[in-house]
Design an enzyme around this catalytic site. Sequence first.
Site, short mmCIF file in Angstrom:
data_model
loop_
_atom_site.label_atom_id
_atom_site.label_comp_id
_atom_site.label_asym_id
_atom_site.label_seq_id
_atom_site.Cartn_x
_atom_site.Cartn_y
_atom_site.Cartn_z
CB CYS A 1 -1.69 7.63 3.74
SG CYS A 1 -2.48 6.03 4.05
N GLY A 2 0.97 5.49 3.13
CA GLY A 2 1.53 4.51 2.20
C GLY A 2 0.47 3.74 1.44
N GLY B 1 1.65 1.42 5.22
CA GLY B 1 2.76 1.76 4.33
C GLY B 1 3.76 2.72 4.94
CB SER B 2 3.41 6.07 6.50
OG SER B 2 2.82 6.66 5.37
#
Length: 347
Positions: A105-106, A274-275
């Site tokens: 997870c970003g 993010g991802s």
Amino acid sequence: MVEPYTDQWLQPVIARSPYEIKTTEMNVGGDPLRVVTSGYPETQGDTLREKYRFAQERLDQIRRALFLEPRGHQDMWGAITVEPDDKDADIAAFYLNANGYSPTCGHASIGLARFAVDAGLVKATSPETSVNIQLPCGLVRTHVEYDSETKASGRTHFTSIPSFLYEQDLEVNIPRIGKVVVDVSFGGIFFAITSSSQLGIDVCDSSIQDIKYVGVSITKATNDAIRVEHPTCQGTNLISGTIITDGKDSQDADSTTNICVYSSQGLIARAPCGSGVVARAALQVQKGLTDLNQPMTFKSRYGSSFVVEKTNVEGIEAVRIEVSGQGHYIGRNTFFSEENDEMGKVS
């Protein structure tokens, strides 16, 4: 005003609870991150992937207690830190949410890296501290701004694991909408990515209910249409969500807006994701829509942004994407349970 009081009266209640879990709460671009700091049961296994699997199979009642109502909510995310087995890692972690578990997870990596610096999990160095986080999907290298004089940390930027365009111009049929063309791209997890212009919605102005319906429908239809399989990360074989964009993918655009609808439950990202930003940037590069090393700002409908600061080629089939963002602390919690609390019990 009520006179100040202590919480000593709570101690007998906590003592009778089957658990006492403490957390630090963060906000990363509007997305929540609940970092568990103590009280989570020991995760058995010699490797991170074994611990990750143990948590899924044996400790899911703790996830449900912490991330579903009444202690959490549908869009809640969190992090569990464990000992790494990768010699290059400073810490290891896996991420949880209201729907289940995620190998990466970003926004969580941005927040967790800053937490690791401030909590002393790594030695802080100025002007920047490196934090290598081992995740189930691979090693994510992060760097956190740090001022040794003020002892203040700041923005985080991370370099993604190798990311790539998996399937291009796939046609799927969406109920109430019709045929939609999507790309499938990997940025730590797989996403279906499409422009809002095909869907009759606007990523900023349309209702969340409409966006959620479309996103969940596209994720389901794309999973039904193809079976994804990561070439090296065993078990990464599901499209986890849909990124709906404003269609600004060319190198002429210095900023673009998208929204992520995650999982079959339709978790809505407040940050640009993010991802998802990584997956989308990999798509842009590999489709020839943007040049390497061209910065671009990815915005959410809520006003937060992540910046793609650099891209570089990993072989000829994958790229690494560098993304920056800011995590902020917003609170601390101690969670416990009373035996007769049917709504809040661990089960």
